[in-house]
Design a protein around this motif. Sequence first.
Motif, PDB file in Angstrom:
ATOM      1  N   ASP A 143       0.829  -1.196   0.000  1.00  0.00           N
ATOM      2  CA  ASP A 143       0.000   0.000   0.000  1.00  0.00           C
ATOM      3  C   ASP A 143       0.867   1.251   0.000  1.00  0.00           C
ATOM      4  O   ASP A 143       2.001   1.229   0.468  1.00  0.00           O
ATOM      5  N   SER A 144       0.311   2.309  -0.543  1.00  0.00           N
ATOM      6  CA  SER A 144       1.020   3.584  -0.504  1.00  0.00           C
ATOM      7  C   SER A 144       0.042   4.698  -0.829  1.00  0.00           C
ATOM      8  O   SER A 144      -0.923   4.481  -1.570  1.00  0.00           O
ATOM      9  N   ALA A 145       0.271   5.877  -0.256  1.00  0.00           N
ATOM     10  CA  ALA A 145      -0.634   7.016  -0.499  1.00  0.00           C
ATOM     11  C   ALA A 145       0.200   8.279  -0.623  1.00  0.00           C
ATOM     12  O   ALA A 145       0.497   8.928   0.375  1.00  0.00           O
ATOM     13  N   ILE A 146       0.539   8.633  -1.842  1.00  0.00           N
ATOM     14  CA  ILE A 146       1.467   9.742  -2.080  1.00  0.00           C
ATOM     15  C   ILE A 146       0.757  10.963  -2.661  1.00  0.00           C
ATOM     16  O   ILE A 146      -0.077  10.837  -3.562  1.00  0.00           O
ATOM     17  N   ASN A 147       1.114  12.126  -2.136  1.00  0.00           N
ATOM     18  CA  ASN A 147       0.515  13.375  -2.603  1.00  0.00           C
ATOM     19  C   ASN A 147       1.210  13.902  -3.860  1.00  0.00           C
ATOM     20  O   ASN A 147       2.416  13.787  -4.001  1.00  0.00           O
ATOM     21  N   ASP A 148       0.430  14.477  -4.766  1.00  0.00           N
ATOM     22  CA  ASP A 148       0.979  15.077  -5.998  1.00  0.00           C
ATOM     23  C   ASP A 148       1.876  16.277  -5.712  1.00  0.00           C
ATOM     24  O   ASP A 148       2.746  16.612  -6.501  1.00  0.00           O
ATOM     25  N   ALA A 149       1.561  16.998  -4.646  1.00  0.00           N
ATOM     26  CA  ALA A 149       2.241  18.269  -4.321  1.00  0.00           C
ATOM     27  C   ALA A 149       2.123  19.248  -5.490  1.00  0.00           C
ATOM     28  O   ALA A 149       3.089  19.925  -5.856  1.00  0.00           O
ATOM     29  N   ASP A 207       2.121  12.306 -11.023  1.00  0.00           N
ATOM     30  CA  ASP A 207       3.226  11.980 -10.106  1.00  0.00           C
ATOM     31  C   ASP A 207       2.808  11.180  -8.867  1.00  0.00           C
ATOM     32  O   ASP A 207       3.424  10.180  -8.528  1.00  0.00           O
ATOM     33  N   ASN A 211       5.207   2.316  -5.315  1.00  0.00           N
ATOM     34  CA  ASN A 211       5.545   1.897  -3.955  1.00  0.00           C
ATOM     35  C   ASN A 211       4.743   0.683  -3.519  1.00  0.00           C
ATOM     36  O   ASN A 211       5.271  -0.233  -2.882  1.00  0.00           O
ATOM     37  N   CYS A 240      -4.291  14.027  -3.167  1.00  0.00           N
ATOM     38  CA  CYS A 240      -3.949  12.724  -2.601  1.00  0.00           C
ATOM     39  C   CYS A 240      -4.204  11.591  -3.590  1.00  0.00           C
ATOM     40  O   CYS A 240      -5.005  11.717  -4.501  1.00  0.00           O
TER      41      CYS A 240
END
Lengths: 180, 377, 85
Positions: B230-236, B247, B255, B368
């Motif tokens: 699992d993964s939870a990455i922000n675009d920023a 992104d 990930n 998100c």
Amino acid sequence: MMKKTDICTIENSKIILNEQIIFESETENFSDFAKEAYKTLELNYPKFHKMDNLSKLAFLASEMILKNDDHSNTALVFANKSSSLDTDFKYQESINSQDNYFPSPAVFVYTLPNICVGEISIKHKIQTENAFFVLDVFNEEFLNSYATQILQSGKAEKVLCGWVELYQESYKAFVYLLTT
Amino acid sequence: MNREIYITDYNCVTPLGFDVEANWKALLEGKSGVTLRKVIENHEAFYVSKIDSEKLDEEFIKHFDNQNFTRLEKMFLLSLKPLVDRHSISDNTAFILSTTKGNISLLKNETTLPEGVYLSKLAQKLADFFRFKTKPIVVSNACVSGVMAISVAKNMIQAGKYEDAFVVAGDEISEFVISGFNSFQAIGSEPCKPYDKNRNGINLGEATASVYITSELNQKEKFKFKILGDSAINDANHISGPSRTGDGLFASVQNAMKEAKVSSDQIDFISAHGTATLYNDEMEAIAFNRMDLQNVPLNSMKGYYGHCLGASGLLESIISMESALKNTLIPSKNFEEMGVSQDLNIITENQSAEIKYILKTASGFGGCNAAIVLEKC
Amino acid sequence: MEDLKLELKNKIIEVLNLEDVAVEEIKDTDPLFGGGLGLDSIDALELIVLLDKDYGIKLADPKKGKEIFQSIEVMAKYIEENRTK
């Protein structure tokens, strides 16, 4: 073992970083306090003025810790009790009356508590693990456990943890950086 | 060495049915919950996927005596009950709730905050009803909440804080939300068409979904899906528009697959977010191509259920698992003509398939994104 | 129309929270988007609400917004021609 390396508290019109008061204001109104802090601390980030109060609170506290350092591997784990209710209430007011019905997209976008975390990510251009929780009371143990799991699974090198609670004039931020 | 964590039971309450069996049957027949409805007084009708309130009440009365619940709470309780009946709750059982707005409709014309709008109070009320012993955890991360709730359960069990978890996700159609999305010009003028050339926006939906997650198997499970990564990455990038280069979604998928130790050619099915906005669907196409996933059969379920916000990630994960158990891929409803700039292998009709590895993704306001990899065991 | 242009500049600063921008800094023909004001997609949507709320203009096609919000000059002209308030 994890270390807490920086702590920023914001309440009662004061910003305290690592036990030192770095800004305080006479005003009791959060909005004015935030504006004064922004000017005095020379944050130079015009998007600040578009943020809702919850995001301003989270942003100010995080700025004190993140500064201009490299946080490309810093995850963000935040929580509060009132979610985005401060802005929700304002948004609801704009749709209560059929005669004066003008829903605002700029207000609506802040009716989600995780936006404050998004604002921090955007400012620092950090594309990292993000999470927002709503808890009945500040639970440092929970945030730390969650953060530890992120660190141990190698998903980040540091975690910025924050309790950012705000509803109208009642607010408190307790934000800290955890590192291995 | 991390413990292995499994989803071993699930249920859902949607316009297509009050259990998974009814939902799957309807989906196989290509049914959709989306219809044209008036949601706001004195306003044009919208295409939404709404649960029939009368049927909901009828079903509720069959299982519950107490009537002191909001409509959304009834949806939550109905969804959870079968799981609570089948799995016991211990001192180390987590209760995780995913929602974006909870009982927000209680705010209408109020001058102060009614207690029910606090998400933690909502969670506590549900937890108390079923006598959960731990403090509820609410995940409120926009539209990725449902996917994240699964990863929060997995991570907290692996951290040793809990032995098992009941995860429930839900959101209700409200004037609050629909007016807001409308102000964003995000609402489609017809049943939504994810990835299609003529897509022009979302349909809102409502549902509740529940899963049971555990690290302890008892050999009596009807099925089990391991949560591999699992993964939870922000675009920023922007608070309401997704990254044009995908992104955050790309990183989340990368990930999650890395943690799962699964490569792109091993993924058998992608349940994507596919909201039918111009930008979201395009962003997903870019992100999936960056991960070389353009040939993996993919669908969005928004054509069946609308966008159920906090419920969507969990509901769609459940239907993905059901697809895997039934060895059947269902189409991405309403898709006709490719409308994103990069290839995707969009499922266009019911087809048999061996599904072992599922990739579920979601994206949401605030920049998100979230991704999980599940393995059918 | 000069009054309207000034009024628009003030409203834009207020509604879009452009705290650090002075009215004098916004020139009539400067591009509102892609220029120095840093306006984004949410601001464009807010201006559509502004047209409705303050001038009674409901945009049938929101995509027209791009044309109308090119500059204060263009916006003022459009409002003059279409306002119902």
